[in-house]
Design a protein around this motif. Structure first.
Motif, mmCIF file in Angstrom:
data_model
loop_
_atom_site.group_PDB
_atom_site.id
_atom_site.type_symbol
_atom_site.label_atom_id
_atom_site.label_comp_id
_atom_site.label_asym_id
_atom_site.label_seq_id
_atom_site.Cartn_x
_atom_site.Cartn_y
_atom_site.Cartn_z
ATOM 1 N N ARG A 159 27.794 20.442 -32.682
ATOM 2 C CA ARG A 159 28.498 21.123 -33.774
ATOM 3 C C ARG A 159 28.783 22.539 -33.448
ATOM 4 O O ARG A 159 28.117 23.319 -32.577
ATOM 5 N N VAL A 160 29.913 23.161 -33.992
ATOM 6 C CA VAL A 160 30.617 24.561 -33.536
ATOM 7 C C VAL A 160 29.356 25.307 -34.171
ATOM 8 O O VAL A 160 28.843 25.461 -35.239
ATOM 9 N N ALA B 292 35.695 24.178 -21.986
ATOM 10 C CA ALA B 292 36.533 23.154 -22.134
ATOM 11 C C ALA B 292 37.881 23.329 -21.520
ATOM 12 O O ALA B 292 38.616 22.367 -21.208
ATOM 13 N N GLN B 293 38.057 24.641 -21.365
ATOM 14 C CA GLN B 293 39.650 24.932 -20.804
ATOM 15 C C GLN B 293 39.579 25.386 -19.433
ATOM 16 O O GLN B 293 40.721 25.703 -18.969
ATOM 17 N N GLY B 294 38.582 25.611 -18.744
ATOM 18 C CA GLY B 294 38.632 26.107 -17.360
ATOM 19 C C GLY B 294 38.705 27.695 -17.508
ATOM 20 O O GLY B 294 38.355 28.118 -18.418
ATOM 21 N N LEU C 163 41.057 22.574 -29.868
ATOM 22 C CA LEU C 163 40.258 21.817 -28.883
ATOM 23 C C LEU C 163 38.749 21.788 -28.981
ATOM 24 O O LEU C 163 38.414 20.583 -29.190
ATOM 25 N N ILE C 164 38.131 22.916 -29.608
ATOM 26 C CA ILE C 164 36.678 22.737 -29.752
ATOM 27 C C ILE C 164 36.582 21.823 -31.172
ATOM 28 O O ILE C 164 35.630 21.143 -31.090
ATOM 29 N N GLN C 165 37.616 21.999 -31.901
ATOM 30 C CA GLN C 165 37.334 21.225 -33.220
ATOM 31 C C GLN C 165 37.547 19.731 -32.963
ATOM 32 O O GLN C 165 36.886 18.873 -33.622
ATOM 33 N N GLN C 166 38.410 19.333 -31.984
ATOM 34 C CA GLN C 166 38.705 18.073 -31.708
ATOM 35 C C GLN C 166 37.288 17.498 -31.089
ATOM 36 O O GLN C 166 36.896 16.218 -31.472
ATOM 37 N N ILE C 167 36.604 18.277 -30.211
ATOM 38 C CA ILE C 167 35.327 17.864 -29.570
ATOM 39 C C ILE C 167 34.248 17.708 -30.563
ATOM 40 O O ILE C 167 33.635 16.816 -30.553
ATOM 41 N N GLU C 168 34.414 18.515 -31.560
ATOM 42 C CA GLU C 168 33.253 18.571 -32.578
ATOM 43 C C GLU C 168 33.563 17.198 -33.267
ATOM 44 O O GLU C 168 32.499 16.460 -33.730
ATOM 45 N N ARG C 169 34.779 16.776 -33.913
ATOM 46 C CA ARG C 169 35.037 15.572 -34.504
ATOM 47 C C ARG C 169 34.553 14.236 -33.631
ATOM 48 O O ARG C 169 34.092 13.081 -34.284
ATOM 49 N N ALA D 256 25.531 22.254 -29.021
ATOM 50 C CA ALA D 256 26.401 23.285 -29.779
ATOM 51 C C ALA D 256 27.646 23.548 -29.113
ATOM 52 O O ALA D 256 27.983 23.290 -27.761
ATOM 53 N N LEU D 257 28.752 23.872 -29.688
ATOM 54 C CA LEU D 257 30.161 24.179 -29.348
ATOM 55 C C LEU D 257 30.374 25.634 -29.740
ATOM 56 O O LEU D 257 29.903 25.942 -30.701
ATOM 57 N N PHE D 258 31.221 26.494 -28.948
ATOM 58 C CA PHE D 258 31.747 27.719 -29.405
ATOM 59 C C PHE D 258 33.030 27.925 -29.370
ATOM 60 O O PHE D 258 33.707 27.519 -28.294
ATOM 61 N N VAL D 259 33.593 28.762 -30.583
ATOM 62 C CA VAL D 259 34.865 28.942 -30.294
ATOM 63 C C VAL D 259 35.051 30.320 -29.722
ATOM 64 O O VAL D 259 33.901 30.905 -29.671
#
Length: 316
Positions: A279-280, A229-231, A268-274, A257-260
């Motif tokens: 899901r994270v 997500a951040q490059g 940023l990952i939490q924003q995308i999850e919302r 799936a998303l991963f921190v």
């Protein structure tokens, strides 16, 4: 006879600190520090500049780092532009020892081509976003420096470290070679076990989002698509257009799936999850180990944790 034995004992005590002196080694970040320790064992004293949970992308060397490097016999760095601050530190310290670039001999990924495939067209049309994106590439000279996330590359890292230690301490070269061989066998077994498990994933469960683009080598090794997500660098903030494009991509491709990451802000990952159905799936360790006693305090533990975390989310 007692006098001779006493004299020998005194002499032994006098020379033992020299005989047992450890080779001072500086490693640029915690993952390399662990690899050096695994190969060097009790013969090395390892100082790590960027410690556990530290972010080497934005690190600023300290006066203590200058002193540490000045007194080291061996410097182990990753290379591939990862430590942009290292040249200044090297010059300031007047380092006179041996330098090992652990990634020497691997085939690096070209970031421009790889990341271009993952960018939404809207982000490419945004001039400011393009400027920021290219700045992130130039930070690493167009190469993905995160080569340690493919265990096959770490086999090369270990060989390079063993050669460097043998150069500064030839007396223990056979020990370093044995330690390296033992460690590589452990790594190859772990890698083979997880390749077999990832091979069972269906095509629609092989895509995920990570905080920053640190897992390209891992993705290639285990046939995944992991989009950062951040490059490539944690100091390159994505634009609103890039985030919006990524959210559209997640929705359209039903990325599950998303991963921190341990070194990145999770906002940023939490924003995308919302804003999506993804899901994270947990926390991945990208550029640094966990502190001692944590779940990723060594490279082997880091690799196993990351692969287990990915599988737990993608196998659902």
């Amino acid at each position: 006879m007692k006098l001779i034995r006493s004299s020998l004992l005194i002499l032994g005590l006098a020379i033992s600190p020299l005989a047992l002196a450890k080779v001072p080694v500086t490693a640029t970040f915690s993952i390399l520090g662990d690899l050096v320790q695994q190969v060097g064992g009790d013969q090395v004293s390892v100082s790590t500049l960027v410690g556990p949970n530290g972010d080497a992308h934005v690190y600023q060397p300290t006066p203590q780092d200058i002193r540490t490097l000045a007194h080291s016999k061996l410097l182990v760095s990753n290379g591939l532009g990862f430590e942009g601050w290292l040249e200044r530190l090297d010059t300031a310290s007047g380092f006179k020892g041996v330098k090992v670039v652990a990634s020497q001999g691997i085939q690096p990924h070209q970031m421009q081509e790889e990341e271009a495939e993952h960018q939404d067209e809207a982000a490419h049309d945004h001039a400011d976003a393009d400027h920021d994106h290219e700045a992130g590439h130039h930070h690493h000279g167009g190469l993905d420096p995160h080569a340690w996330n493919d265990p096959a590359n770490v086999l090369v890292y270990v060989d390079n470290i063993a050669r460097g230690l043998s150069q500064v301490d030839p007396e223990h070269a056979s020990l370093y070679a044995d330690n390296a061989a033992r460690y590589k066998a452990q790594l190859q077994k772990l890698d083979a076990d997880y390749r077999a498990r990832f091979a069972k994933l269906s095509a629609d469960r092989r895509r995920a989002i990570t905080s920053h683009d640190a897992f390209g080598y891992l993705a290639q090794a285990y046939h995944l698509t992991l989009i950062g997500a951040q490059g490539i660098s944690t100091d390159a903030e994505p634009s609103a257009a890039e985030i919006a494009g990524l959210i559209r991509q997640i929705r359209s491709e039903k990325i599950p799936a998303l991963f921190v990451e341990n070194i990145s802000n999770p906002n940023l990952i939490q924003q995308i999850e919302r804003e999506t159905d993804a899901r994270v799936g947990g926390e991945l360790y990208s550029d640094a180990l966990s502190p001692a006693g944590g779940e990723a305090a060594t490279y082997l533990a880091l690799l196993e944790h990351n692969l287990n975390t990915l599988l737990a989310a993608l196998e659902k």
